[in-house]
Design a protein around this motif. Sequence first.
Motif, mmCIF file in Angstrom:
data_model
loop_
_atom_site.group_PDB
_atom_site.id
_atom_site.type_symbol
_atom_site.label_atom_id
_atom_site.label_comp_id
_atom_site.label_asym_id
_atom_site.label_seq_id
_atom_site.Cartn_x
_atom_site.Cartn_y
_atom_site.Cartn_z
ATOM 1 N N CYS A 778 -25.570 1.191 -10.551
ATOM 2 C CA CYS A 778 -24.265 0.946 -11.168
ATOM 3 C C CYS A 778 -23.565 2.259 -11.498
ATOM 4 C CB CYS A 778 -24.427 0.103 -12.439
ATOM 5 S SG CYS A 778 -24.916 -1.605 -12.133
ATOM 6 N N THR A 779 -24.313 3.230 -11.980
ATOM 7 C CA THR A 779 -23.715 4.525 -12.308
ATOM 8 C C THR A 779 -23.216 5.234 -11.057
ATOM 9 O OG1 THR A 779 -25.243 4.704 -14.192
ATOM 10 C CG2 THR A 779 -24.107 6.711 -13.486
ATOM 11 N N VAL A 780 -24.013 5.195 -9.982
ATOM 12 C CA VAL A 780 -23.603 5.832 -8.724
ATOM 13 C C VAL A 780 -22.354 5.161 -8.160
ATOM 14 C CG1 VAL A 780 -24.274 6.257 -6.331
ATOM 15 C CG2 VAL A 780 -25.905 6.674 -8.167
ATOM 16 N N PHE A 781 -22.340 3.819 -8.149
ATOM 17 C CA PHE A 781 -21.174 3.098 -7.624
ATOM 18 C C PHE A 781 -19.934 3.370 -8.476
ATOM 19 C CE2 PHE A 781 -24.064 -0.343 -5.602
ATOM 20 C CZ PHE A 781 -24.268 0.486 -4.524
ATOM 21 N N ALA A 782 -20.092 3.450 -9.800
ATOM 22 C CA ALA A 782 -18.955 3.747 -10.679
ATOM 23 C C ALA A 782 -18.404 5.138 -10.396
ATOM 24 C CB ALA A 782 -19.376 3.625 -12.140
ATOM 25 N N MET A 783 -19.292 6.104 -10.168
ATOM 26 C CA MET A 783 -18.840 7.457 -9.845
ATOM 27 C C MET A 783 -18.112 7.486 -8.505
ATOM 28 S SD MET A 783 -22.131 9.665 -11.156
ATOM 29 C CE MET A 783 -21.390 11.224 -10.675
ATOM 30 N N TYR A 784 -18.593 6.692 -7.537
ATOM 31 C CA TYR A 784 -17.931 6.613 -6.229
ATOM 32 C C TYR A 784 -16.520 6.042 -6.380
ATOM 33 C CZ TYR A 784 -16.808 4.791 -1.581
ATOM 34 O OH TYR A 784 -16.175 4.482 -0.408
ATOM 35 N N GLN A 785 -16.394 4.950 -7.164
ATOM 36 C CA GLN A 785 -15.084 4.331 -7.348
ATOM 37 C C GLN A 785 -14.140 5.246 -8.125
ATOM 38 O OE1 GLN A 785 -13.650 1.805 -6.207
ATOM 39 N NE2 GLN A 785 -15.279 0.640 -5.262
ATOM 40 N N LYS A 786 -14.645 5.960 -9.116
ATOM 41 C CA LYS A 786 -13.798 6.863 -9.896
ATOM 42 C C LYS A 786 -13.298 8.007 -9.020
ATOM 43 C CE LYS A 786 -13.599 9.670 -14.064
ATOM 44 N NZ LYS A 786 -14.322 10.192 -15.244
ATOM 45 N N ASN A 787 -14.161 8.511 -8.159
ATOM 46 C CA ASN A 787 -13.749 9.587 -7.255
ATOM 47 C C ASN A 787 -12.654 9.113 -6.302
ATOM 48 O OD1 ASN A 787 -14.272 12.303 -5.927
ATOM 49 N ND2 ASN A 787 -14.638 10.909 -4.214
ATOM 50 N N ALA A 788 -12.773 7.864 -5.800
ATOM 51 C CA ALA A 788 -11.749 7.314 -4.897
ATOM 52 C C ALA A 788 -10.427 7.102 -5.616
ATOM 53 C CB ALA A 788 -12.243 6.001 -4.288
ATOM 54 N N LEU A 789 -10.492 6.767 -6.921
ATOM 55 C CA LEU A 789 -9.278 6.473 -7.673
ATOM 56 C C LEU A 789 -8.560 7.744 -8.113
ATOM 57 C CD1 LEU A 789 -7.568 4.187 -8.871
ATOM 58 C CD2 LEU A 789 -8.973 4.309 -10.924
ATOM 59 N N THR A 790 -9.315 8.772 -8.478
ATOM 60 C CA THR A 790 -8.707 9.996 -8.998
ATOM 61 C C THR A 790 -8.356 10.995 -7.895
ATOM 62 O OG1 THR A 790 -10.934 10.863 -9.427
ATOM 63 C CG2 THR A 790 -9.796 9.771 -11.245
ATOM 64 N N ASN A 791 -9.196 11.098 -6.872
ATOM 65 C CA ASN A 791 -8.928 12.023 -5.763
ATOM 66 C C ASN A 791 -8.183 11.280 -4.662
ATOM 67 O OD1 ASN A 791 -10.383 13.975 -7.167
ATOM 68 N ND2 ASN A 791 -12.298 13.395 -6.189
ATOM 69 N N LYS A 792 -6.868 11.230 -4.800
ATOM 70 C CA LYS A 792 -6.038 10.447 -3.877
ATOM 71 C C LYS A 792 -5.876 11.203 -2.562
ATOM 72 C CE LYS A 792 -3.545 8.419 -7.741
ATOM 73 N NZ LYS A 792 -2.237 8.251 -8.398
ATOM 74 N N GLU A 793 -6.553 10.745 -1.550
ATOM 75 C CA GLU A 793 -6.474 11.392 -0.250
ATOM 76 C C GLU A 793 -5.709 10.556 0.767
ATOM 77 O OE1 GLU A 793 -10.477 12.108 0.844
ATOM 78 O OE2 GLU A 793 -10.777 13.739 -0.581
ATOM 79 N N GLY A 794 -5.429 9.308 0.437
ATOM 80 C CA GLY A 794 -4.752 8.433 1.392
ATOM 81 C C GLY A 794 -3.243 8.479 1.238
ATOM 82 N N ALA A 795 -2.538 8.153 2.323
ATOM 83 C CA ALA A 795 -1.078 8.078 2.320
ATOM 84 C C ALA A 795 -0.643 7.068 3.375
ATOM 85 C CB ALA A 795 -0.455 9.448 2.593
#
Length: 855
Positions: A778-795
Amino acid sequence: MKRMKRIILLMLAITHITIGAAQRLTVSAPSTVAAGENFRIAYTINTQDVDDFKAGNIPAGIEVIAGPYTSSQSSYQMTNGHTSSSSSITYTYTLYATKNGSYTISPAKAVVRGKTVVSPALKINVVGTAKPNANGAPKMHESDESDPVRTAGTNISGSDLFIKVSASKQRVREQEPVLLSYKVYSLVELTQLNGKMPDLNGFHTQEVKLPTQKSFHLERLNGKNYKCVTWSQYVMYPQMSGELKIPSIKFDGIVVQRNRSVDPFEAIFNGGSGYVEVKKEIEAPGLTLQVDPLPARPANFSGGVGNFTISAQLNKKDVKTGEPLNLRIVVSGLGNLKLLKAPVVNFPKSFDKYDVKITDKTQLTTNGIEGNMIYDYLAVPQQIGKYEIPPTEFVFYDTKTQQYRTIRTQAFSLKIEKGTGTSSEMSKFEDEQNKDIRPIMQGPAVMIKQDNMFFTSMLWYLLLFIIVAATVIAFFVLRQRQEINSDSRRLRGSKANKVAARRLKLAEKLMEEGKQNDFYDEVLHALWGYVSDKLGISAEQLTRENIAEMLNRRAVNTETIDSFIAAIDECEFERYAPGDSQGNMNKTYQMAVKAIMDIEATMKSNKKGSLMLLALLFCTLSITANAQTKASADQEYKRGNYQQAIANYKQLLKKMPSAELYYNLGNAYFRSDSIPQAILAYERAALINPGNRSIRFNLQFARGKTIDKVAEPDEMFFVTWCRSMANLTTVDGWGSMALAAIALLGCCILLYFFNSRIAIRKVGFVSSIAFGVLFILCTVFAMYQKNALTNKEGAIIIAPSTNLKKTPIRSGADEAVLHEGTRVDIADRSIKGWIGVKLADGREGWIEQDAVEEI
């Protein structure tokens, strides 16, 4: 007045998006009047969100006859998926000049969104004496600039009201777009204008959609200030050469004039009319355009005139006999896109060909028609072998270089293998049209802050520490709980605030439903029940005197006691109070909450429960207020007012992100046929709540409507499985599950070490290992989701089409042509005006920054 109120309410409902200019308060009035004359002074604010307005002080020598009269004006427009609006409100006074002199009217003040705006001071010179009308009434000052409503019978000359016709170009080529504009200039009060462009010989004509609510502005012409507005615009494509004439058009207008023979007060009280409507015919002059013929046309000329690009995509390169393949060719740019001939594709002779399917993704702008024309070619190979589809050519006349240009797609190599002889996929090409997006999410929206998420916040770490500490002192906690449970009176006291919180929450729902009697009963039960449980007073002894005495023994101050008793009295009084029941209920509700909070804080007992009650109540109020606002946006969507729904959702999203709001915004954009903006909204919703199936479904469905079909790369099944698992819920969802897992881990450890039964100890041992692994995942998955949400690489590509360049310069070589709605990942932001991007299929390059919008 009722009509004016309805107009104002309608305007407020239409738009809340205002132009970003600062609010201004302007004033207009004649600079010179005669004694004995009436004249008008008008204050205008460039917004309708006015909280308070106060006119300037009127000096002696000038009297206020009537006013203020309030009028409002709004306009709403959407261009390329972006909404904009403008609005204003005007306060008009009628004044009377009593004697000669020079007078100064002090500045007016208005409060707009909490800020005060001030108008300039106004100087009025009263010179001479005016003769009254035949009926003895004062004469109204005549001024073309300040008072467009003229006296009935006044002649309306050609300089008072006319239409100017202009063309963007006087000399063009065949098929080259020309913007024709009809602009109205007026010194009178024009209320209606009707005119229709006749069928033109030699032109392909399309009308540009302009706001139905016309917004006039001032323009100085020939020394006069005219009210003017662009009434209509047409984009015309000449179909033949020579001198082509645009005939004159007659418009039927209605002008309002004032009937001086009717007394204004008589018109109000006796049903008379102080105004008359005068019909006025206005003739818009004709124009002549010089249309030059195109040079000698090549044999394979597409008919295109403008500036275009072409691209092609093949859905698969390895196919079996009898299976359909789809070749998509996209022509993008600006020009006569709707008049193009479909490109000719030379399929191998052994392929069965079907009629081309044409999809129009263009829009009409003042520059002409721009966007994309999509041509889908369906073919079915019948023989095995290796084949090649040669490049498809597109020949058009380039208006920039004034010569013909030939552009080509790439060639495609195919490998055809032996098929089964069935054609189960043949219907897929047509069946895609029968699907639809899922409906909007109703109910309150859960708002989040990306920089204040629960996971890895101070609260999260604090709860983690508490859970670990609680495991260590478990024996003490259990003994304390057993002691509390043995004393039922003490148990009731410890839970008094929670019981009151549940009752107040139910009371709040009753308040929203307008159930007045049930609301007051529930609030009274909450107050009496709270003090009964908290102080241990039985029902028969529950009086105001006993409550005051018991609270005094608990060291509660007199002010707090009086506040609680007053809350009970207020509740009983307001139940039978007349007037605004909703306002009375809200007042009583707030007083009850404050009374309980004061007792909890003063007694310094069960502080945690008090904080939970406060958080629950304020959270509930916040969600309720948000739900009411979101509900209005949802209602606009259901009514089909998608543009207004878009404006409302975007206004809500300015406060804080929400997956529900982004999802509903995506639906509104999709219904408005703005696929790129819909995909962008769905992508943002998926970042916040990646596990929501409706969001994922609508995102994939909208992607299916895009032009570019970018193949996803193959990856190991384990990576796909891990990504799917991580997307099952949100960042805070995984963070909460991690805390639950560590709490259960602590329980299982205690169970293993402190239980005497072997079977239960085994269960505790195995469960502790399982919950330990679950906590880590759960901690690893939460860190993965937080990284996707904060580090916006998509456009998302929002331009109709853009070139993917190999180097960040406009003259650089093209890697590919990308179209609206395509997702890219940002790899480099180091060069101003350009961004380096990478596609899912591995292609990389540079595109102009204005062509994309970051997710």
